[in-house]
Each structure stands twice: as structure tokens, then as C-alpha cells.
Design an enzyme around this catalytic site. Structure first.
Site, PDB file in Angstrom:
ATOM      1  N   ASP A 129      -6.749 -59.995 -45.140  1.00  0.00           N
ATOM      2  CA  ASP A 129      -6.645 -58.526 -45.138  1.00  0.00           C
ATOM      3  C   ASP A 129      -7.340 -57.960 -43.892  1.00  0.00           C
ATOM      4  O   ASP A 129      -8.136 -58.652 -43.254  1.00  0.00           O
ATOM      5  CB  ASP A 129      -7.368 -57.935 -46.355  1.00  0.00           C
ATOM      6  CG  ASP A 129      -6.681 -58.293 -47.663  1.00  0.00           C
ATOM      7  OD1 ASP A 129      -5.502 -58.671 -47.641  1.00  0.00           O
ATOM      8  OD2 ASP A 129      -7.354 -58.189 -48.710  1.00  0.00           O
ATOM      9  N   ARG A 179       1.274 -59.042 -41.573  1.00  0.00           N
ATOM     10  CA  ARG A 179       1.590 -58.051 -42.605  1.00  0.00           C
ATOM     11  C   ARG A 179       1.223 -56.706 -41.995  1.00  0.00           C
ATOM     12  O   ARG A 179       0.041 -56.437 -41.750  1.00  0.00           O
ATOM     13  CB  ARG A 179       0.769 -58.312 -43.861  1.00  0.00           C
ATOM     14  CG  ARG A 179       0.964 -57.241 -44.921  1.00  0.00           C
ATOM     15  CD  ARG A 179      -0.101 -57.306 -45.982  1.00  0.00           C
ATOM     16  NE  ARG A 179       0.150 -58.364 -46.938  1.00  0.00           N
ATOM     17  CZ  ARG A 179      -0.830 -59.033 -47.555  1.00  0.00           C
ATOM     18  NH1 ARG A 179      -2.085 -58.782 -47.276  1.00  0.00           N
ATOM     19  NH2 ARG A 179      -0.545 -59.958 -48.438  1.00  0.00           N
ATOM     20  N   ALA A 184      -5.665 -47.877 -44.256  1.00  0.00           N
ATOM     21  CA  ALA A 184      -6.194 -47.147 -45.409  1.00  0.00           C
ATOM     22  C   ALA A 184      -7.573 -46.530 -45.191  1.00  0.00           C
ATOM     23  O   ALA A 184      -8.107 -45.909 -46.097  1.00  0.00           O
ATOM     24  CB  ALA A 184      -6.263 -48.093 -46.607  1.00  0.00           C
TER      25      ALA A 184
HETATM   26  P1  FDA Z   1       2.612 -43.440 -47.372  1.00  0.00           P
HETATM   27  O1  FDA Z   1       1.196 -43.248 -47.761  1.00  0.00           O
HETATM   28  O2  FDA Z   1       3.191 -42.528 -46.343  1.00  0.00           O
HETATM   29  O3  FDA Z   1       3.491 -43.407 -48.675  1.00  0.00           O
HETATM   30  C1  FDA Z   1       4.907 -43.397 -48.686  1.00  0.00           C
HETATM   31  C2  FDA Z   1       5.347 -43.044 -50.090  1.00  0.00           C
HETATM   32  O4  FDA Z   1       4.969 -44.092 -50.990  1.00  0.00           O
HETATM   33  C3  FDA Z   1       4.648 -41.789 -50.648  1.00  0.00           C
HETATM   34  O5  FDA Z   1       5.356 -40.615 -50.320  1.00  0.00           O
HETATM   35  C4  FDA Z   1       4.624 -42.075 -52.121  1.00  0.00           C
HETATM   36  O6  FDA Z   1       5.862 -41.741 -52.678  1.00  0.00           O
HETATM   37  C5  FDA Z   1       4.442 -43.566 -52.182  1.00  0.00           C
HETATM   38  N1  FDA Z   1       3.023 -43.939 -52.290  1.00  0.00           N
HETATM   39  C6  FDA Z   1       2.220 -44.391 -51.311  1.00  0.00           C
HETATM   40  N2  FDA Z   1       0.971 -44.640 -51.765  1.00  0.00           N
HETATM   41  C7  FDA Z   1       1.009 -44.322 -53.065  1.00  0.00           C
HETATM   42  C8  FDA Z   1       0.048 -44.356 -54.080  1.00  0.00           C
HETATM   43  N3  FDA Z   1      -1.227 -44.750 -53.851  1.00  0.00           N
HETATM   44  N4  FDA Z   1       0.416 -43.947 -55.316  1.00  0.00           N
HETATM   45  C9  FDA Z   1       1.688 -43.542 -55.568  1.00  0.00           C
HETATM   46  N5  FDA Z   1       2.649 -43.484 -54.625  1.00  0.00           N
HETATM   47  C10 FDA Z   1       2.317 -43.875 -53.413  1.00  0.00           C
HETATM   48  N6  FDA Z   1      -4.556 -51.188 -45.754  1.00  0.00           N
HETATM   49  C11 FDA Z   1      -5.532 -51.659 -44.953  1.00  0.00           C
HETATM   50  O7  FDA Z   1      -6.157 -50.879 -44.237  1.00  0.00           O
HETATM   51  N7  FDA Z   1      -5.811 -53.004 -44.929  1.00  0.00           N
HETATM   52  C12 FDA Z   1      -5.117 -53.917 -45.666  1.00  0.00           C
HETATM   53  O8  FDA Z   1      -5.402 -55.112 -45.617  1.00  0.00           O
HETATM   54  C13 FDA Z   1      -4.052 -53.431 -46.481  1.00  0.00           C
HETATM   55  N8  FDA Z   1      -3.291 -54.279 -47.213  1.00  0.00           N
HETATM   56  C14 FDA Z   1      -2.167 -53.819 -47.841  1.00  0.00           C
HETATM   57  C15 FDA Z   1      -1.257 -54.703 -48.399  1.00  0.00           C
HETATM   58  C16 FDA Z   1      -0.089 -54.224 -48.971  1.00  0.00           C
HETATM   59  C17 FDA Z   1       0.897 -55.190 -49.572  1.00  0.00           C
HETATM   60  C18 FDA Z   1       0.178 -52.835 -48.997  1.00  0.00           C
HETATM   61  C19 FDA Z   1       1.444 -52.278 -49.598  1.00  0.00           C
HETATM   62  C20 FDA Z   1      -0.720 -51.945 -48.450  1.00  0.00           C
HETATM   63  C21 FDA Z   1      -1.901 -52.407 -47.883  1.00  0.00           C
HETATM   64  N9  FDA Z   1      -2.810 -51.528 -47.317  1.00  0.00           N
HETATM   65  C22 FDA Z   1      -3.814 -52.040 -46.525  1.00  0.00           C
HETATM   66  C23 FDA Z   1      -2.719 -50.065 -47.569  1.00  0.00           C
HETATM   67  C24 FDA Z   1      -1.941 -49.339 -46.468  1.00  0.00           C
HETATM   68  O9  FDA Z   1      -2.671 -49.305 -45.288  1.00  0.00           O
HETATM   69  C25 FDA Z   1      -1.612 -47.897 -46.878  1.00  0.00           C
HETATM   70  O10 FDA Z   1      -2.815 -47.193 -47.048  1.00  0.00           O
HETATM   71  C26 FDA Z   1      -0.791 -47.759 -48.138  1.00  0.00           C
HETATM   72  O11 FDA Z   1       0.213 -48.735 -48.208  1.00  0.00           O
HETATM   73  C27 FDA Z   1      -0.130 -46.369 -48.233  1.00  0.00           C
HETATM   74  O12 FDA Z   1       0.723 -46.173 -47.153  1.00  0.00           O
HETATM   75  P2  FDA Z   1       2.320 -46.311 -47.217  1.00  0.00           P
HETATM   76  O13 FDA Z   1       2.733 -47.191 -46.103  1.00  0.00           O
HETATM   77  O14 FDA Z   1       2.766 -46.757 -48.542  1.00  0.00           O
HETATM   78  O15 FDA Z   1       2.889 -44.901 -46.817  1.00  0.00           O
END
Ligand code: FDA
Length: 305
Positions: A129, A179, A184
Site C-alpha cells: 500500500d 495499483r 486518500a
Molecule cells: P471518488 O472519491 O471520486 O469517488 C467516485 C465515486 O465512487 C463517488 O462519486 C461515489 O459514488 C463512489 N465512492 C467513492 N468513495 C466512496 C465511499 N467511501 N463510499 C461510498 N461511495 C464512494 N489510497 C491511498 O492513499 N493509499 C492506498 O494504498 C490505497 N489503496 C486503495 C486500494 C483500493 C483497491 C482502492 C479502491 C482504493 C485505495 N485507496 C488508497 C483509496 C483511494 O486513494 C481513494 O481515496 C478512494 O478510492 C476514493 O476515490 P475514488 O477513486 O473511488 O474516486
């Protein structure tokens, strides 16, 4: 709101008191099937039956001694064995600070090698990660050293960091497994894109370039996002260069957009769900709330009978 939630994720007093509250424990169940490895593996079984493969990570706090890293390694060795015994196509994903990165980079590397070798012997991939920006460089150095001795390994990179384009170019000669996630943590403007559109544009650009640059190499890409529009934009663009959906994987968190996980699977994408478990879920859960403040409404509704 995002900044307040990310601050709350780090606040010591809240970290100690909020997780004890019953409504918080009920609310976290939406994203976490339970605190134990058994809970996590049980949640993985029906997903794997559908064709959604799984990944497992135990949520952890900062370690206070190198001995604690040994306990983490022992735990993940068991996870690898349990995944193998279950017949699932699961894999593990581990935070480098849980392996001792804060104490001793060499000990952390040795721990990562132990887990990667055990995973490879069980036919599983091993993922690292990515944490806050204080760890970016040391995590990439860790991966460079790990990859040299353990090829079945991958690293998470964050699209919000301005340095990520250079990091991908730096890793490309190693034929890396990446990945890609948006990121976050609360990072300053100087080193990170902070607006949604900037982060999404960076994510698309990095994914497309990596797939095109690596098309004749044994690279691996996982799109770790719930942003389905973004996934489809990347898929459409690389399809024009003859890159199919089996050249990359979509990875989402357990409990988030499950309908879309199934829809993408039906549409021919490879989909994996990352299942988190463990007692130290508070900061991780606050980061999930920060990603989508609408989830606070869900958490608050748990107070009502
Ligand atoms: P975005 O936040 O723009 O969300 C897109 C859409 O997805 C939203 O409009 C909503 O509909 C839905 N959605 C997203 N998050 C949601 C939630 N919490 N609850 C409900 N709906 C939600 N980060 C990091 O810094 N280090 C790491 O090692 C990892 N590892 C990791 C592994 C995997 C498999 C995933 C999926 C994510 C991570 N992350 C991570 C977290 C990542 O950085 C990010 O914060 C989240 O995935 C949210 O961003 P999205 O890309 O989903 O887009």
C-alpha cells in the site's frame, strides 16, 4: 468537510473514544465485514463465487516496536495459507509501516521479502500500500529492492501526487505491477493536485501512458477506483490502441458500489474487491467518510433505533 474528517482521523482523543460508540461500530460494518480474519475470508467466499476476486488487508495503527512488525508478518503468513486453503484467488496488501518502515528500512524489506516469497509459493501476488507523502520515497525504494528479488509484487501509487508521473517512468524498467489510486491523505497543493478534476485527469493520464508505454512488457495495472466514468474513459481510450480489458484489473473496496462491481464484471472487466478487517479501523473509516461526506448521513442514521 474533507479536511475536518481527515483531521478527525488523526486526532488522538477522537481515535480513542469514537470507536467505542455503538453507532460507529454499526456504521463501519458497511465497509468492513468484521474485525477478524474469519469475518474477512467469509465475506470473500460469495464474491469469489460470482467471479469477483479478492484482496485482504488488516487495518493497523503505527507500530511501537520492531517486535510488533514480526507479529504482523506472522499474521499475514497465516492469511496467505488460509487463502490458499480456501481455494480463492485472493492476495494480500500490506502497509509498509506495518512491516517496520518507521524503525528500520532493512528490517521492513526483509519482512516484505518473507511475505512476498511465501505468497509466490502459494501462487499469490503481494501488494504494498501507499501511505502519506512522508513515506512515498522510502516506499518506492522498498519496492525497487523487493521487486529485484520477488517479481510477483506490486506497489500502490497515488494519482494526486505530482511526482507520480516521474515515479512510473522510474519504475518502468522493472516491469512493475502498479495499483493506481487517487490518494486518500490530506496533502498540500505544492506536491498534490487538490481539485477533483485535476486528480481525475492525472489518474487517466497516468493509467493510459503506463498501459501504452508498457504494452510490450510484462507490466500489470490495477485501477483502484470507484469512479466508473473514469474507468470507462480509460478503457475507451486504450481500446483505440488495441489494448483490451484483460490488460488491467479494476479494484474497489468491499461494500462500495457493489452494483457497479457486478456490472463491470458482466461487461468483461476483471474485478477485485479489497476487504479490510481488524480492530484499528477508526482512521481508515474516517478516510472513507472523507471521500464521500454523504456517508456521514448513513453513519448518523445508525444512532436511530
Ligand atoms: P471518488 O472519491 O471520486 O469517488 C467516485 C465515486 O465512487 C463517488 O462519486 C461515489 O459514488 C463512489 N465512492 C467513492 N468513495 C466512496 C465511499 N467511501 N463510499 C461510498 N461511495 C464512494 N489510497 C491511498 O492513499 N493509499 C492506498 O494504498 C490505497 N489503496 C486503495 C486500494 C483500493 C483497491 C482502492 C479502491 C482504493 C485505495 N485507496 C488508497 C483509496 C483511494 O486513494 C481513494 O481515496 C478512494 O478510492 C476514493 O476515490 P475514488 O477513486 O473511488 O474516486
Amino acid at each position: 468537510m474533507r479536511r475536518v474528517l481527515l483531521w478527525a482521523a488523526r486526532d488522538r482523543w477522537l481515535k480513542e473514544h469514537l470507536p467505542r460508540m455503538r453507532f460507529m461500530r454499526r456504521a463501519v460494518r458497511r465497509f468492513m465485514p468484521g474485525e477478524t480474519l474469519d469475518d474477512a475470508l467469509s465475506a470473500g467466499v460469495p464474491l469469489e463465487r460470482l467471479g469477483i476476486t479478492t484482496a485482504y488487508t488488516r487495518l493497523g495503527e503505527s507500530l511501537e516496536s520492531p517486535a510488533e512488525a514480526e507479529a504482523v508478518v506472522a499474521h499475514y503468513l497465516e492469511v496467505i495459507d488460509r487463502i490458499q486453503a480456501s481455494g480463492m484467488q485472493g492476495e494480500i496488501s500490506v502497509k509498509p509501516t506495518q512491516l517496520g518502515l518507521d524503525f528500520d528500512a532493512e528490517v521492513c524489506l526483509a519482512n516484505a521479502v518473507t511475505l512476498a516469497n511465501h505468497a509466490a509459493a502459494a501462487g499469490q501476488f503481494f501488494w504494498i500500500d501507499m501511505e502519506g507523502s512522508a513515506y512515498t520515497e522510502s516506499t518506492i525504494v522498498l519496492y525497487e529492492k523487493l521487486r529485484a528479488v520477488a517479481p510477483q509484487t506490486g506497489i500502490c501509487l497515488q494519482a494526486y501526487l505530482r511526482r507520480s508521473a516521474a515515479d512510473i517512468q522510474r519504475l518502468l524498467p522493472l516491469d512493475p505491477a502498479i495499483r493506481l489510486v487517487k490518494g486518500a491523505y490530506d496533502e498540500p497543493e505544492a506536491i498534490a493536485f487538490r481539485d477533483r478534476s485535476g486528480v481525475s485527469a492525472s489518474f487517466a493520464g497516468l493509467a493510459i501512458r503506463f498501459l501504452l508505454d508498457g504494452r510490450d512488457r510484462p507490466i500489470k495495472l490495477s485501477l483502484g477506483t470507484h469512479d466508473v466514468g473514469l474507468i470507462e474513459q480509460i478503457a475507451d481510450q486504450v481500446a483505440q490502441s488495441g489494448i483490451d480489458r484483460d490488460a488491467y484489473e479494476i479494484e474497489m473496496l468491499y461494500g462500495i458500489r457493489e452494483d457497479q462491481q457486478k456490472r463491470l464484471l458482466k461487461a468483461g472487466y476483471q474485478v477485485r474487491a479489497l476487504i479490510s478487517y481488524g480492530e484499528a479501523w477508526y482512521p481508515w473509516y474516517m478516510r472513507r467518510l472523507a471521500e464521500r461526506p454523504a456517508n456521514i448521513g448513513f453513519a448518523l442514521r445508525q444512532i436511530l433505533p
